[in-house]
Design a protein around this motif. Structure first.
Motif, PDB file in Angstrom:
ATOM      1  N   GLY A 397      -9.555  -8.442  11.715  1.00 26.37           N
ATOM      2  CA  GLY A 397      -9.796  -8.254  10.283  1.00 26.37           C
ATOM      3  C   GLY A 397      -8.768  -7.316   9.698  1.00 26.37           C
ATOM      4  N   PRO A 398      -8.375  -7.572   8.464  1.00 26.43           N
ATOM      5  CA  PRO A 398      -7.300  -6.771   7.858  1.00 26.43           C
ATOM      6  C   PRO A 398      -7.671  -5.294   7.719  1.00 26.43           C
ATOM      7  CG  PRO A 398      -8.350  -8.202   6.214  1.00 26.43           C
ATOM      8  CD  PRO A 398      -8.891  -8.603   7.545  1.00 26.43           C
ATOM      9  N   TRP A 399      -8.935  -4.960   7.559  1.00 27.83           N
ATOM     10  CA  TRP A 399      -9.286  -3.555   7.327  1.00 27.83           C
ATOM     11  C   TRP A 399      -9.038  -2.681   8.535  1.00 27.83           C
ATOM     12  CZ3 TRP A 399      -9.204  -2.163   2.649  1.00 27.83           C
ATOM     13  CH2 TRP A 399      -9.482  -3.108   1.642  1.00 27.83           C
ATOM     14  N   VAL A 400      -9.177  -3.278   9.708  1.00 25.96           N
ATOM     15  CA  VAL A 400      -8.844  -2.533  10.920  1.00 25.96           C
ATOM     16  C   VAL A 400      -7.387  -2.091  10.878  1.00 25.96           C
ATOM     17  CG1 VAL A 400      -8.551  -2.742  13.423  1.00 25.96           C
ATOM     18  CG2 VAL A 400     -10.607  -3.671  12.307  1.00 25.96           C
ATOM     19  N   TRP A 401      -6.533  -3.030  10.503  1.00 21.75           N
ATOM     20  CA  TRP A 401      -5.102  -2.744  10.464  1.00 21.75           C
ATOM     21  C   TRP A 401      -4.741  -1.798   9.308  1.00 21.75           C
ATOM     22  CZ3 TRP A 401      -2.093  -3.713  14.399  1.00 21.75           C
ATOM     23  CH2 TRP A 401      -2.439  -4.738  15.301  1.00 21.75           C
ATOM     24  N   LEU A 402      -5.313  -2.104   8.140  1.00 20.56           N
ATOM     25  CA  LEU A 402      -4.983  -1.256   6.987  1.00 20.56           C
ATOM     26  C   LEU A 402      -5.381   0.193   7.246  1.00 20.56           C
ATOM     27  CD1 LEU A 402      -5.999  -3.586   4.013  1.00 20.56           C
ATOM     28  CD2 LEU A 402      -3.688  -2.844   4.629  1.00 20.56           C
ATOM     29  N   SER A 403      -6.572   0.387   7.828  1.00 21.03           N
ATOM     30  CA  SER A 403      -7.016   1.757   8.121  1.00 21.03           C
ATOM     31  C   SER A 403      -6.109   2.413   9.149  1.00 21.03           C
ATOM     32  CB  SER A 403      -8.449   1.742   8.635  1.00 21.03           C
ATOM     33  OG  SER A 403      -9.283   1.070   7.721  1.00 21.03           O
TER      34      SER A 403
ATOM     35  N   LEU B 385       1.606  -1.279   2.694  1.00 15.89           N
ATOM     36  CA  LEU B 385       0.254  -1.813   2.906  1.00 15.89           C
ATOM     37  C   LEU B 385       0.071  -3.121   2.142  1.00 15.89           C
ATOM     38  CD1 LEU B 385      -0.525   0.898   4.273  1.00 15.89           C
ATOM     39  CD2 LEU B 385      -2.634   0.855   2.945  1.00 15.89           C
ATOM     40  N   GLY B 386       0.479  -3.121   0.869  1.00 10.82           N
ATOM     41  CA  GLY B 386       0.307  -4.308   0.029  1.00 10.82           C
ATOM     42  C   GLY B 386       1.055  -5.505   0.585  1.00 10.82           C
ATOM     43  N   TRP B 401       1.053  -7.281  11.579  1.00 11.56           N
ATOM     44  CA  TRP B 401       0.588  -5.928  11.301  1.00 11.56           C
ATOM     45  C   TRP B 401       1.391  -4.874  12.056  1.00 11.56           C
ATOM     46  CZ3 TRP B 401      -2.401  -4.925   7.356  1.00 11.56           C
ATOM     47  CH2 TRP B 401      -3.253  -5.932   6.866  1.00 11.56           C
ATOM     48  N   LEU B 402       1.628  -5.146  13.333  1.00  9.17           N
ATOM     49  CA  LEU B 402       2.370  -4.159  14.126  1.00  9.17           C
ATOM     50  C   LEU B 402       3.767  -3.932  13.535  1.00  9.17           C
ATOM     51  CD1 LEU B 402       1.380  -5.180  17.771  1.00  9.17           C
ATOM     52  CD2 LEU B 402       0.762  -3.077  16.574  1.00  9.17           C
ATOM     53  N   SER B 403       4.412  -5.027  13.120  1.00  5.05           N
ATOM     54  CA  SER B 403       5.753  -4.879  12.539  1.00  5.05           C
ATOM     55  C   SER B 403       5.675  -4.097  11.234  1.00  5.05           C
ATOM     56  CB  SER B 403       6.373  -6.257  12.289  1.00  5.05           C
ATOM     57  OG  SER B 403       6.368  -6.995  13.480  1.00  5.05           O
ATOM     58  N   GLY B 404       4.610  -4.361  10.458  1.00  4.62           N
ATOM     59  CA  GLY B 404       4.428  -3.614   9.205  1.00  4.62           C
ATOM     60  C   GLY B 404       4.278  -2.121   9.475  1.00  4.62           C
ATOM     61  N   MET B 405       3.530  -1.799  10.527  1.00  2.00           N
ATOM     62  CA  MET B 405       3.346  -0.381  10.861  1.00  2.00           C
ATOM     63  C   MET B 405       4.650   0.265  11.290  1.00  2.00           C
ATOM     64  SD  MET B 405      -0.262  -0.476  12.931  1.00  2.00           S
ATOM     65  CE  MET B 405      -0.958   1.141  12.720  1.00  2.00           C
ATOM     66  N   VAL B 406       5.436  -0.482  12.062  1.00  2.00           N
ATOM     67  CA  VAL B 406       6.729   0.065  12.484  1.00  2.00           C
ATOM     68  C   VAL B 406       7.618   0.315  11.257  1.00  2.00           C
ATOM     69  CG1 VAL B 406       8.848  -0.459  13.766  1.00  2.00           C
ATOM     70  CG2 VAL B 406       6.617  -0.903  14.798  1.00  2.00           C
TER      71      VAL B 406
END
Lengths: 488, 488
Positions: A397-403, B385-386, B401-406
């Motif tokens: 779920g996206p909220w896990v990642w966003l948080s 985030l957006g 998501w992982l790439s976004g975090m990096v």
């Protein structure tokens, strides 16, 4: 008299006008009057007295005894170097071959300008040992200290940077906390008179302070020692007493700084304890670090001191451990999560060892601190990635990642905010509660505890939230502080 | 003669020994000799000449004419305040009621210590205007400048902090770039002789520099003006010429700093252009900022200058725009993504306006810079985030998501690395290619271009990668630089 420029402070005296002076001085340029007031130049030579050894149960000369990975003599040399000394003159006496070989090794390893002088040429006593260096030293001011005392660089810096010292004066470091001195009976005592030395003698009954055995000498000391010798007195303290009578002995207060006469096995053990207690640095630790990480990291550092591992190698080991912990947390599941949390906490503890070893072995460097801080940020990023990844596998779920991303931003901005504060306000952010709550020690400890409890993700979110709260508090503090300040 | 302590630099002269001097000075204390050399104290009063108005087509006194949101007189007052002036004496002449009312408004608004002096009491000429302030000023040193010149704070600071000025001397600011002066015919010219003034006259045929109309005066100026007046010469330059003859007129070079006589409608237009050109600050801009953002933000700032918006309000508007852009990018899909990219780029442009308005209106503050930098980091986090959210909706999977975090870590660490560098190395990281490639202007521009092309996510990843490369380069540079440096 040479043509040099120097700075001096002049106090004008009320009541005597410039015109009155000019009557006495019809044509001489004003600039020629002050040389008698010329301050002493900064000493760059250290005379190290390695003449005697007293540690009873050991045949080794004291200066060659190893203490937490470095010999006493090596510690003296490195403390001097760190305080700005460029040249060393070692006075040899007892067991001169062994001592010489040892200091030769040190000079080669640390690239020191080091020469030897033999004290035993028909003269006796500590005064004669100092006098033996007169040809090597000449007119230059010099630092004088024994090879068998532990001295921290800060103490040497305090002596070297004593202000207002004039040519022909000597400066003796004194410690007013006589009760705090280990084996105080053995230390030389001094009586003081408005910052000037009155008497220095080990057997002095009434005294004001202890002589820390570090002094800043000049040619005047050689002259006084020669005069003392002429009247059959051969100790260093005899020369100093003569200088006192001549009004040329000053003191500098080094109370609270480490100096330690390592002359007995008991003193050696005590010195070891003090070095271990001092190696964590002063005051900047967070809550977890002070109570939990430091007691462990000091033990590890004490053990690591005997190895050849450098602080930067330890930094890389800690970084590697963080990456392993992050990987274990990313794979996740029961035992691996617990292991990941423990490895992350181990990395956090070892992250303290690099600085400890650096202080213990006089290896602190800008590049070391730079590497450490930058790698810490990447290590934190890896841990957040690992934890978030594992949690998202089980609960997509996206909220896990966003948080997780918000937590990551909090972790990095926690460090960013105080750096930015220091730059914008030209001073460090104080070590207040906000600062200590946002530090890495608490962050990683919280994550480790969460991991052991099977909930690293929620522990991370809570710490991320805490870090954002701290950043917000720091923003408010930075904003309030600079209400009326304008930039240039 | 009072009992004060001050510092001075003494140059000892070869060939004359201290003992020689002592023969001339058997008993006088050394400390009484230097008062004639005493440096002038720093001026904290400004005399502002608001006596004449010459702008042909307008009835308003020049000092009251508005230029980019502030009157000329207001700009003079604020520039002086920023340079450290604490008290103002305004000399009134033509249209004294209007001028007085205008400066009264300024004093109330900015809480200034401001008094008025009337120049028109039977005396004429600029010299007489200065002389009218003699009772207000007394013995204190003072800054003298006209109310109808634009002057940047840096120029005033240069005059105020001229070193080696002695009591009884005046210091005149001169500009050696005579060809660069707008309406150069009108400016006063000076001839120089080893940094000392030789002559100052508007009609001088041969000259070395232009008189920037800002000077540091002392009681000696009043005396010279009185002497000039006694022989029927009433201009300020007549007094300065007398001071030259007495060897008491020095100059300070202010070439390259802004000073501008706003005496004609053409000059007013030119002054406006120069203020606009100067408002972006010097040299720290990234590639996109310099070529693309600044030309637009300067236009917006020119327009915003007429409003009452403060720099901090503009900072918050820019932050709000970033959040809107981030929300549009998060919802995503064709038009909204393009709109999000454009709004993010608009926020990036307006992020330049806060600093521009601050410089234009003398409102630069530490808290403003602090707020701006911290909010920028949160704005960047929101944008990442957006974008990552929108992409993960269309292409689910942990790697998105992982790439976004990096990328997020890269964006924040890009700022972190140079702050950390500055703190660890006690100096700013240079504005090299790495520094400019990692700046926010390029990051947001790249994302905006990506969004317009329908690919904000991959643009973001590319920029995140670029930022990590820059951080790595900065780490290497920090490491190499500090090879031999040790910390204390």
């Amino acid at each position: 008299m040479s043509s040099t420029i120097y700075k001096t402070e002049i106090q004008t005296v009320a009541g005597i006008g410039a015109d009155q002076v000019e009557r006495y001085l019809p044509s001489l340029p004003i600039e020629t009057i002050l040389p008698a007031e010329r301050p002493q130049q900064r000493a760059e030579i250290a005379v190290i007295l390695a003449t005697t050894s007293r540690v009873a149960h050991d045949e080794k000369p004291e200066s060659t005894i190893s203490l937490l990975g470095l010999s006493i003599g090596n510690r003296v040399i490195l403390a001097c170097k760190e305080a700005g000394i460029r040249r060393f003159v070692v006075v040899l006496g007892d067991q001169k071959e062994r001592v010489r070989a040892h200091f030769d090794q040190i000079a080669a390893k640390y690239n020191c300008n080091l020469t030897f002088v033999d004290a035993g040429q028909g003269r006796y006593g500590s005064g004669a040992s100092v006098l033996a260096t007169v040809e090597e030293i000449g007119d230059a001011p010099f630092l004088l200290l024994p090879a068998n005392h532990l001295v921290e660089p800060q103490l040497i810096r305090a002596v070297l940077s004593t202000t207002g010292v004039r040519q022909g004066e000597v400066v003796v470091a004194v410690d007013h906390n006589c009760n705090g001195i280990f084996d105080g009976d053995h230390a030389s005592k001094v009586k003081l008179n408005d910052g000037r030395l009155r008497q220095t003698n080990k057997r002095l009954g009434v005294f004001d302070a202890a002589d820390a055995s570090v002094l800043l000498g000049t040619k005047a000391l050689f002259e006084a020692l020669e005069d003392a010798e002429a009247s059959g007195r051969y100790r260093l303290s005899d020369g100093l007493n003569l200088l006192f009578e001549r009004g040329a002995a000053r003191t500098v207060d080094v109370t609270g700084l480490l100096w330690f006469d390592v002359n007995t096995p008991e003193a050696l053990r005590e010195a070891r304890h003090r070095l271990i207690a001092d190696m964590s640095g002063k005051g900047e630790d967070g809550f977890v670090s002070r109570r939990f990480n430091r007691p462990i990291s000091r033990r590890i550092s004490t053990w690591l001191a005997a190895t050849h591992l450098t602080p930067n190698q330890i930094t890389v080991v800690s970084f590697g451990l963080s990456l392993i912990g992050a990987a274990l947390l990313a794979v996740g599941g029961g035992a691996l999560t617990i292991a990941g949390g423990l490895v992350v906490q181990a990395a956090s503890i070892i992250d303290g060892c690099d600085g400890e070893i650096a202080r213990l072995k006089y290896l602190a460097s800008r590049r070391g601190a730079w590497l450490d801080t930058m790698l810490d940020r990447y290590a934190d990023t890896a841990v957040v990635l690992g934890i978030t990844f594992a949690h998202a596998q089980a609960h997509p779920g996206p909220w896990v990642w966003l948080s997780g991303m918000v937590a990551l931003a909090g972790f990095i901005l926690a460090g960013y905010s105080t750096k930015e504060y220091a730059i914008r306000h030209d001073k460090s952010y104080p070590n207040d509660v906000l600062n200590r709550l946002k530090r890495r020690d608490l962050r990683l400890f919280g994550i480790a505890v969460g991991a052991v409890c099977g909930q690293p993700y929620f522990a991370m979110l809570a710490l991320g939230f805490l870090n954002h709260v701290c950043v917000f508090g720091i923003m408010v503090r930075g904003w309030s502080l600079s209400v009326s300040e304008k930039t240039g």
